[in-house]
Design a protein around this motif. Structure first.
Motif, PDB file in Angstrom:
ATOM      1  N   VAL A 218      43.954  38.768  19.184  1.00  0.00           N
ATOM      2  CA  VAL A 218      43.902  37.877  20.621  1.00  0.00           C
ATOM      3  C   VAL A 218      42.546  36.900  20.441  1.00  0.00           C
ATOM      4  O   VAL A 218      41.404  37.541  20.437  1.00  0.00           O
ATOM      5  CB  VAL A 218      43.890  38.890  21.818  1.00  0.00           C
ATOM      6  CG1 VAL A 218      43.815  37.970  22.726  1.00  0.00           C
ATOM      7  CG2 VAL A 218      45.026  39.924  21.744  1.00  0.00           C
ATOM      8  N   LEU A 220      40.949  34.743  22.651  1.00  0.00           N
ATOM      9  CA  LEU A 220      41.033  34.215  24.167  1.00  0.00           C
ATOM     10  C   LEU A 220      40.195  32.786  24.044  1.00  0.00           C
ATOM     11  O   LEU A 220      40.354  31.984  24.976  1.00  0.00           O
ATOM     12  CB  LEU A 220      40.394  35.117  24.881  1.00  0.00           C
ATOM     13  CG  LEU A 220      41.197  36.161  25.209  1.00  0.00           C
ATOM     14  CD1 LEU A 220      40.577  37.233  26.383  1.00  0.00           C
ATOM     15  CD2 LEU A 220      42.602  35.987  25.798  1.00  0.00           C
ATOM     16  N   GLY A 223      42.772  30.721  22.857  1.00  0.00           N
ATOM     17  CA  GLY A 223      43.722  30.854  23.515  1.00  0.00           C
ATOM     18  C   GLY A 223      45.213  31.046  22.788  1.00  0.00           C
ATOM     19  O   GLY A 223      46.289  30.488  23.096  1.00  0.00           O
ATOM     20  N   THR A 258      50.717  29.878  20.772  1.00  0.00           N
ATOM     21  CA  THR A 258      49.465  29.468  21.809  1.00  0.00           C
ATOM     22  C   THR A 258      49.938  30.090  23.420  1.00  0.00           C
ATOM     23  O   THR A 258      51.173  30.111  23.522  1.00  0.00           O
ATOM     24  CB  THR A 258      49.548  28.015  22.066  1.00  0.00           C
ATOM     25  OG1 THR A 258      49.310  27.495  20.512  1.00  0.00           O
ATOM     26  CG2 THR A 258      48.503  27.371  22.662  1.00  0.00           C
ATOM     27  N   LEU A 259      48.842  30.502  24.084  1.00  0.00           N
ATOM     28  CA  LEU A 259      49.052  31.118  25.330  1.00  0.00           C
ATOM     29  C   LEU A 259      49.087  30.030  26.445  1.00  0.00           C
ATOM     30  O   LEU A 259      48.096  29.286  26.362  1.00  0.00           O
ATOM     31  CB  LEU A 259      48.266  32.506  25.533  1.00  0.00           C
ATOM     32  CG  LEU A 259      48.268  33.652  24.455  1.00  0.00           C
ATOM     33  CD1 LEU A 259      47.080  34.386  24.958  1.00  0.00           C
ATOM     34  CD2 LEU A 259      49.627  34.187  24.843  1.00  0.00           C
ATOM     35  N   ARG A 261      47.639  29.209  30.288  1.00  0.00           N
ATOM     36  CA  ARG A 261      46.488  29.447  30.729  1.00  0.00           C
ATOM     37  C   ARG A 261      46.669  30.608  31.575  1.00  0.00           C
ATOM     38  O   ARG A 261      45.574  31.422  31.570  1.00  0.00           O
ATOM     39  CB  ARG A 261      46.022  28.303  31.621  1.00  0.00           C
ATOM     40  CG  ARG A 261      45.456  27.183  30.930  1.00  0.00           C
ATOM     41  CD  ARG A 261      44.486  26.134  31.833  1.00  0.00           C
ATOM     42  NE  ARG A 261      45.401  25.424  32.785  1.00  0.00           N
ATOM     43  CZ  ARG A 261      46.529  24.342  32.510  1.00  0.00           C
ATOM     44  NH1 ARG A 261      46.238  23.669  31.141  1.00  0.00           N
ATOM     45  NH2 ARG A 261      47.206  23.788  33.419  1.00  0.00           N
ATOM     46  N   ARG A 264      46.286  33.519  29.615  1.00  0.00           N
ATOM     47  CA  ARG A 264      44.924  33.972  29.072  1.00  0.00           C
ATOM     48  C   ARG A 264      44.089  34.614  30.000  1.00  0.00           C
ATOM     49  O   ARG A 264      43.339  35.588  29.744  1.00  0.00           O
ATOM     50  CB  ARG A 264      44.399  32.527  28.887  1.00  0.00           C
ATOM     51  CG  ARG A 264      44.874  31.648  27.577  1.00  0.00           C
ATOM     52  CD  ARG A 264      44.325  30.216  27.330  1.00  0.00           C
ATOM     53  NE  ARG A 264      45.084  29.483  26.663  1.00  0.00           N
ATOM     54  CZ  ARG A 264      44.601  28.297  26.274  1.00  0.00           C
ATOM     55  NH1 ARG A 264      43.481  27.772  26.613  1.00  0.00           N
ATOM     56  NH2 ARG A 264      45.499  27.434  25.904  1.00  0.00           N
ATOM     57  N   PHE A 267      45.141  38.136  30.086  1.00  0.00           N
ATOM     58  CA  PHE A 267      44.774  38.894  28.912  1.00  0.00           C
ATOM     59  C   PHE A 267      43.013  39.138  29.116  1.00  0.00           C
ATOM     60  O   PHE A 267      42.726  40.235  28.853  1.00  0.00           O
ATOM     61  CB  PHE A 267      44.892  38.282  27.873  1.00  0.00           C
ATOM     62  CG  PHE A 267      45.801  38.565  26.810  1.00  0.00           C
ATOM     63  CD1 PHE A 267      45.620  39.728  26.288  1.00  0.00           C
ATOM     64  CD2 PHE A 267      47.061  38.075  26.630  1.00  0.00           C
ATOM     65  CE1 PHE A 267      46.526  40.373  25.313  1.00  0.00           C
ATOM     66  CE2 PHE A 267      48.001  38.503  25.716  1.00  0.00           C
ATOM     67  CZ  PHE A 267      47.579  39.731  25.096  1.00  0.00           C
ATOM     68  N   THR A 268      42.422  38.473  29.782  1.00  0.00           N
ATOM     69  CA  THR A 268      41.032  38.657  29.860  1.00  0.00           C
ATOM     70  C   THR A 268      40.809  39.950  31.010  1.00  0.00           C
ATOM     71  O   THR A 268      39.992  40.485  30.393  1.00  0.00           O
ATOM     72  CB  THR A 268      40.298  37.398  30.526  1.00  0.00           C
ATOM     73  OG1 THR A 268      40.483  36.118  29.650  1.00  0.00           O
ATOM     74  CG2 THR A 268      38.820  37.536  30.796  1.00  0.00           C
TER      75      THR A 268
END
Length: 406
Positions: A218, A220, A223, A258-259, A261, A264, A267-268
């Protein structure tokens, strides 16, 4: 094929005469000939005659030997034929053996598994309400084991070949959720698995690929996700007797996804929280609530179905309407593809994000969804023409090329 089949010319009615000739495997002086109107019928006759001859030879040669039980042949088959199989295939075959074949035929002498016995067994499975796909899987495994018995000269021919009467497997039509339905499903899912549902619906990753994601996969900052591996089996399900088995992706290639927004941000929060799987770079992103390897079958049983259909005992309300209660986890992958198509994504981009082996796979599976974009494309062409026609002539017309008269 034993013996041979020859074209012996035409009959008076115009049909072809097919002559089948068979020679005894132990004595070439013993022969049989027969004529047929159909070439395939002639070939089947040869196979039957040869199987009968080999059966007689086998019975005579092994009367003094102890008949080999089915479970012993299974052991040889595992030793000789399982080496090159994927862990997931081994797990599937092992489950079929443990659940169906070994309880039914474990101590049965391999010579007693005749074609009649096999046909009756599959018919009974169907009568007992086993799904067509399950019956087909059982047939696949039994066919493979009996092929090994033929290789070992324990059977003259495989009684499961060209088996008629097996139930047809109905192809499941993909189900596509919209964004509101995805949110309703994900928000009704326990928090520990919520990101898993969002990820499946918006990235199209397979369940095994999600279970195989590690923190180092991952990124981040950029992204993106690097899909490098997938969980193939858990706790020796592949017959190895060991722990979880990870392997490459279905196509054997690493891909980058690609993720959006919002993913993201999710995930954070997920990686910053108390993740039971650990915080090292090799720690798994998605785990069981206790921190062990994610088990998809348990997730489907304990979380997925109760959330979708509801569970009165656990006071869980159904997250989706009744017509969606048969939703499969894999349908989230279909949903991801449909949302990309609705956004006008090129098929090549969809292929790369989903990890299909070729664009042909993508088009065969989702090509019909592109048909709905035709009207939008036509509207775009009309708009482009109308915009050009509305401009002054001196802007839209190119200067005429000068013609030289020299």
């Amino acid at each position: 094929m034993p013996g041979h089949v020859r074209n012996r010319g035409k009959r008076a009615d115009g049909t072809t005469k097919w002559q089948a000739r068979w020679s005894h495997p132990a004595n070439n002086a013993v022969r049989k000939d027969k004529q047929f109107r159909d070439k395939d019928v002639a070939r089947r006759w040869l196979v039957r005659i040869d199987a009968e001859a080999h059966g007689a030879m086998f019975s005579t040669a092994t009367n003094a030997e102890r008949p080999r039980p089915f479970k012993e042949v299974v052991g040889v088959w595992k030793e000789t034929c399982w080496t090159g199989l994927a862990p997931s295939t081994k797990a599937r075959y092992g489950q079929v053996l443990r659940t169906y074949l070994e309880p039914e035929f474990g101590s049965t002498p391999i010579t007693e598994l005749t074609r009649e016995v096999c046909r009756r067994y599959f018919a009974r499975l169907t009568r007992d309400g086993k799904a067509p796909g399950t019956v087909r899987k059982v047939h696949t495994v039994l066919l493979a084991v009996l092929s090994e018995a033929v290789e070992l000269d324990l059977l003259p021919a495989n009684p499961c070949t060209r088996m008629r009467g097996l139930p047809a497997v109905r192809t499941e039509e993909p189900v596509f959720l919209n964004a509101d339905q995805i949110r309703a499903l994900a928000e009704a899912t326990p928090e520990h698995f919520r990101l898993l549902v969002y990820m499946a619906a918006y990235t199209g990753l397979r369940a095994g690929e999600l279970a195989g994601l590690r923190r180092k996969d991952v990124d981040l900052l950029r992204g993106v996700l690097h899909v490098r591996q997938a969980l193939k089996a858990v706790d020796g399900e592949d017959g190895s007797g060991g722990g979880p088995v990870f392997g490459g992706t279905k196509t054997g290639k690493v891909r980058t996804v690609t993720l959006p927004r919002f993913l993201r941000a999710m995930f954070t929060d997920h990686l910053a929280g108390p993740v039971p799987g650990g915080v090292g770079q090799d720690a798994l992103v998605f785990t069981s609530p206790e921190g062990g390897v994610y088990r998809h079958s348990l997730f489907m049983q304990r979380v997925w179905r109760p959330v979708i259909k509801g569970d009165k005992k656990r006071k869980i309300k159904a997250a989706l309407p009744a017509e969606l209660h048969s939703l499969r986890f894999h349908d989230l992958r279909h949903t991801a593809a449909s949302m990309l198509i609705a956004q006008g994504a090129h098929p090549k981009i969809i292929q790369e994000r989903l990890g299909h082996s070729s664009i042909t796979t993508t088009m065969n599976r989702y090509g019909h969804l592109f048909d709905g974009l035709d009207a939008t494309l036509i509207d775009g062409l009309d708009a482009a023409h109308d915009a050009a026609a509305a401009l002054p002539d001196n802007v839209t017309r190119l200067p005429k090329a000068e013609v030289s008269h020299s």
